[in-house]
Design a protein around this motif. Structure first.
Motif: not given
Length: 348
Positions: A143-161
């Motif tokens: 919401d604060d940075h609508p124009d930025a590419v966001i990479m987030a993690g870490n996870v290892v399962t499809g549901d959280m992806t």
């Protein structure tokens, strides 16, 4: 309690089967990828490799060096505000992610830097991406940075992806415990074999038009090739990029023939006792360190390692007939093995 009996695989468990190909030279392949990101519609093209946001490898010097190859660097989060603002205002900022955690100070610092410099890429990084708070932070940063590419993690399962992509992430970082200086699996018993994690999370992400970054577990260029074959859009490296001139960290010298020669550099996980002592005054009483401190051989400029990595990926592509890196996962067939190499003369 339940037990999953399906076989899960790591990089050491497979090889890539060669296929008949019309490619006659490594110079005929294209190792770059072009992406349009889900939440911003912005575009990027380059070699999809990212230096990890560890304070040894996630340096501004590394960003400048990898940028020459079209690769990226996730800067570590411990740079002062003024240095980050100056860096992202300059030309090298286009090759880097701004990294942060989930604390109030992390979010405030990002906002302060973003007031004076364009932040095009953000890496939201925590050890445990399954916390509800993490999803809330991803939504807030989106919401604060609508124009930025966001990479987030870490996870290892499809549901959280899927949950992270819906929350606002363009790229989901995959990996719990596979890093060379990570001890999470030993300390907590938690983790997931990295190759299977990539395959399953990539499938989930691509169904939503999101992307994944394989984070951890690569020890040789062939592992990077396998990660792309498993569906990784980006691959993040820590240990494979440690020990170079562009890294931060203490250098150990030895005297040889009367001269001081660099022989090793320190490298440690960001949840190690070393890192927590440096940035938090020590390990909090309610937790355990989940990283270790090691010495890696001194390897000079990172240029040589990048040439080896990119050369290995190109060679893999000729073996399976993939003219473009985006074709690799479609042309990859993994073969399960019990051994990969003949180490009679050593493993190097």
């Amino acid at each position: 309690m339940r037990i999953e009996t399906d076989v899960k695989l790591d990089f050491k468990d497979v090889l890539i089967r060669p296929k008949r190909s019309t490619l006659n030279t490594r110079s005929a392949v294209d190792v770059n990828r072009a992406f349009r990101f889900l939440h911003t519609s912005s575009e990027w093209k380059g070699f999809p490799l990212i230096a990890a946001n560890m304070d040894v490898t996630g340096t501004m010097a590394m960003a400048r060096a990898l940028g020459k190859h079209g690769a990226l660097t996730a800067l570590h989060k411990h740079y002062p505000e003024d240095e980050l603002a100056e860096f992202f205002a300059g030309p090298d900022g286009t090759h880097a992610f701004y990294s942060l955690g989930t604390t109030t100070d992390d979010v405030r610092k990002l906002a302060a830097v973003a007031k004076t410099a364009p932040i095009r890429r953000i890496c939201l990084d925590v050890a445990n991406g399954y916390a509800e708070k993490f999803l809330e932070i991803v939504k807030r940063v989106r919401d604060d940075h609508p124009d930025a590419v966001i990479m987030a993690g870490n996870v290892v399962t499809g549901d959280m992806t899927e949950a992270l992509i819906i929350a606002g992430a363009d790229i989901v970082k995959i990996g719990i415990g596979p890093g060379s200086v990570c001890t999470t699996r030993r300390v907590t018993g938690v983790g997931y074999p990295q190759l299977s994690a990539i395959i399953e999370c990539a499938d989930a992400a691509h169904g939503l038009k999101g992307l994944v970054c394989a984070d951890g577990g690569c020890t040789v260029p062939g592992d990077i090739a396998k990660a792309y074959g498993a569906g990784a859009d980006f691959v993040m490296l820590g240990g494979m990029l440690a020990g170079h001139d562009e890294c931060a960290g203490d250098i150990r010298y030895e005297t040889r023939d009367g001269e001081q020669v660099a022989v090793g550099m320190s490298f440690y996980g960001m949840s190690s006792q070393t890192a927590m002592k440096r940035y938090a005054g020590g390990v909090a009483h309610y937790r355990a360190a989940e990283g270790k401190t090691v010495e890696t051989p001194y390897r000079g400029p990172v240029e040589g390692t990048m040439a080896e990595i990119m050369g290995g990926v190109r060679s893999m592509m000729t073996y399976i007939g993939a003219a473009h890196l985006k074709e690799v996962s479609k042309r990859t067939t993994f073969v399960r093995v019990t051994a990969q190499t003949n180490d009679v003369f050593g493993s190097a």
